[in-house]
Design a protein around this motif. Structure first.
Motif, PDB file in Angstrom:
ATOM      1  N   LEU A 121      76.537  46.270  31.929  1.00  0.00           N
ATOM      2  CA  LEU A 121      75.153  46.638  31.632  1.00  0.00           C
ATOM      3  C   LEU A 121      75.041  46.983  30.159  1.00  0.00           C
ATOM      4  CD1 LEU A 121      75.044  46.868  34.754  1.00  0.00           C
ATOM      5  CD2 LEU A 121      73.498  48.809  34.450  1.00  0.00           C
ATOM      6  N   GLU A 122      74.028  46.417  29.512  1.00  0.00           N
ATOM      7  CA  GLU A 122      73.790  46.648  28.092  1.00  0.00           C
ATOM      8  C   GLU A 122      72.368  47.172  27.910  1.00  0.00           C
ATOM      9  OE1 GLU A 122      74.389  43.797  24.305  1.00  0.00           O
ATOM     10  OE2 GLU A 122      72.826  43.130  25.694  1.00  0.00           O
ATOM     11  N   LYS A 123      72.233  48.374  27.374  1.00  0.00           N
ATOM     12  CA  LYS A 123      70.915  48.945  27.146  1.00  0.00           C
ATOM     13  C   LYS A 123      70.230  48.211  25.999  1.00  0.00           C
ATOM     14  CE  LYS A 123      70.834  53.379  27.238  1.00  0.00           C
ATOM     15  NZ  LYS A 123      70.901  54.816  26.813  1.00  0.00           N
ATOM     16  N   VAL A 124      68.938  47.870  26.174  1.00  0.00           N
ATOM     17  CA  VAL A 124      68.226  47.095  25.156  1.00  0.00           C
ATOM     18  C   VAL A 124      66.869  47.731  24.867  1.00  0.00           C
ATOM     19  CG1 VAL A 124      69.347  44.900  25.677  1.00  0.00           C
ATOM     20  CG2 VAL A 124      67.292  45.550  26.935  1.00  0.00           C
ATOM     21  N   SER A 125      66.351  47.437  23.688  1.00  0.00           N
ATOM     22  CA  SER A 125      65.003  47.842  23.309  1.00  0.00           C
ATOM     23  C   SER A 125      64.023  46.779  23.770  1.00  0.00           C
ATOM     24  CB  SER A 125      64.907  48.013  21.795  1.00  0.00           C
ATOM     25  OG  SER A 125      63.555  48.132  21.397  1.00  0.00           O
TER      26      SER A 125
END
Length: 554
Positions: free
Chosen positions: A138-142
């Protein structure tokens, strides 16, 4: 000692990389494995193990400390050939494809998906099965650049009405969803919905399926007559074309195949030969339909135009020979209709199928991307599908549910931020049978502020693009009395409560641009107005056609 240090370093490396921005990693061997999925030693894999899916499934139970948008990746190999499987996040799922590859590679399977703080279940489910999974990440993104929508139509110098309709779609995209329904016979499902819910959808689907075939039982102009009548009521006409065999050898639009042995053998590859009988037949049909569309243009009616749908599925003759003939036919149709016949009233919709990147006609020929989803009883938001498509087209094209069997529940659309422009269930049982869509769900959708119905539509022919923060205009706003009622709280999260010393007869809610969003009759001195479906913004509330107060939706 060296062995212990090496082992410790091996264990800690994934966490180190996670801290460096590689995201949160979940090893496949730590997932719950079922139906034959098995752990295997893998020296090239993170953690020293992978999971051979086989005919089975993997379930990852994860916990998040904060709400955010995430990209989800899997690191996997597909040594046995190209495979399609299912990624599921809680109750929402979508297909993903892996090309043949013996090496473990990173694949983004979910784009910009909103996950709340707390526990979630992410699953890799078998469709074809038989891939090998190293880990999930999981990669947090804007999401600040989630949309970069084209502000103009691909047709040069569109009619004012087409431009106005496109502006209406742009203004509501991501804030509301437009309700729709497909018809078989003139307004059949619209009438059924009116009789059973008291409301009508804003968009109606029409089909040129019978036009141009010289059927003595059919009026060729029924679709355009219905389109004009609907638009005159400020409804949106959406026209498609189940294009029957242009050669007239059959009446089929399905291609001949093992699963459909009675289909047409019409050869679309002849699009490359302007001297062929097939090319001449296709051009004649295009010209005929263009003539019908020109009649709508002459009457100032814009059209959502969705031809050659579901091409990459291969079941229609226009998709039976692969992407290149299909793209050539799309380009010919666009050129013939726009440049030769001068049609400027069309909004062009491409209907995507999974993995059809090679089929796409090009950004310069497409205004909106549609997706046809038939999953019986699935009322999820299809947010994974939406987000993946939005990313695929660079956020430049509005995305819509151009056909559905079971449509999404409005609560899930809002929760997941799935910004589909409109939804259009198919006619017949898909509209009327509760196994697909219950009458209770229809009523719930039509009553919610997030869903636009026909009675809530503005004057489309003169619609002007609304600028953010624009003050409302119109005599009613400039000349209203001071409010005599009390409305609280002024910063609303869910419900607004209104009380008045005298009887409340009507309550109307407007956006800050002065457009009417909702009006209801009331018989009492107190009323609760639900604001759950409204986007954060400033709204105007008017009681008994008199005083107005501003309300902030949190």
């Amino acid at each position: 000692m060296i062995k212990i240090f090496t082992k410790l370093l091996f264990i800690l490396l994934p966490f180190f990389f996670a801290l460096q921005g590689f995201g949160q990693r979940y090893e496949a061997e730590n997932a719950i494995l079922s139906d034959g999925a098995s752990e295997e030693a893998c020296t090239a894999c993170s953690g020293g193990f992978s999971v051979t899916q086989g005919e089975g499934n993997l379930q990852f139970n994860i916990s998040l400390t904060e709400e955010a948008f995430y990209n989800i990746y899997i690191v996997a190999s597909s040594p046995g050939g190209e495979k399609t499987n299912i990624i599921s996040v809680d109750d929402t799922s979508a297909d993903f494809q892996l090309v043949q590859n013996s090496e473990y590679t990173r694949h983004k399977v979910v784009n910009t998906y909103k996950l709340a703080a707390g526990d979630h279940v992410i699953e890799i489910k078998k469709s074809w099965g038989w891939i090998n999974v190293d880990y999930l990440e999981l990669e947090k993104v804007s999401v600040s650049d989630r949309f970069n929508l084209n502000q103009t139509l691909v047709t040069p110098d569109p009619t004012p009405e087409a431009a106005a309709l496109y502006n209406f779609l742009l203004d509501n995209y991501g804030d509301k969803i437009i309700s729709g329904v497909m018809t078989l016979n003139s307004m059949d499902e619209v009438n059924w919905l009116k009789e059973n819910t008291g409301k009508e959808p804003a968009l109606v689907g029409l089909d040129f399926m019978h036009s141009g075939r010289e059927y003595n039982w059919y009026d060729d102009k029924e679709p355009i007559n219905d389109a004009k009548d609907w638009y005159n009521r400020n409804g949106i006409p959406a026209l498609m074309w189940h294009w029957r065999d242009p050669s007239r050898a059959t009446d089929e639009f399905y291609a001949n195949s093992q699963s459909n042995p009675g289909g047409t053998e019409f050869d679309i590859t002849k699009i490359a030969d302007p001297n062929s009988a097939e090319y001449t037949a296709m051009l004649a049909d295009i010209d005929y339909v263009a003539g019908l569309l020109k009649e709508l243009q002459a009457q100032n009616v814009p059209v959502i135009w969705r031809p050659l749908h579901e091409a990459a599925g291969g079941w229609f003759w226009w998709g039976a020979k692969g992407p290149e003939p299909l793209k050539a036919l799309w380009h010919l149709m666009y050129d013939r209709m726009v440049n030769y016949h001068g049609l400027r009233n069309l909004i062009w919709v491409w209907t995507r199928e999974p993995g059809d990147e090679a089929w796409y006609p090009g950004d310069e020929y497409v205004d909106i991307i549609g997706r046809d989803i038939y999953k019986t009883g699935d009322h999820s938001s299809h947010a994974i599908e939406f987000n993946n498509m939005n990313a695929l087209y660079g956020g430049k094209k509005m995305i819509t549910l151009s056909e559905v069997g079971s449509f999404p529940d409005v609560d899930k659309l809002i929760k997941d931020g799935a910004a589909w422009s409109w939804y259009m269930p198919w006619y017949g049982d898909y509209t009327r049978d509760s196994q697909y869509n219950s009458l209770e769900l229809w009523e719930k959708m039509f009553a919610d502020a997030y869903v636009i119905t026909l009675d809530e539509m503005p004057e489309l022919s003169t619609y002007v693009r609304q600028e953010p923060g624009q003050e409302p205009t119109g005599i009613w706003y400039k000349n209203v009395d001071k409010p005599s009622f009390v409305a609280y709280p002024t910063i609303v999260k869910n419900d607004l409560i209104i009380s008045n010393e005298s009887r409340i007869q009507t309550v109307a809610v407007y956006n800050i641009k002065g457009q009417l969003l909702k009006q209801q009759e009331v018989y009492g001195d107190t009323v609760v107005i639900p604001f759950k479906g409204y986007s954060p913004d400033i709204y105007l509330v008017r009681v008994n056609q008199k005083g107005v107060v501003k309300v902030v939706k949190e």
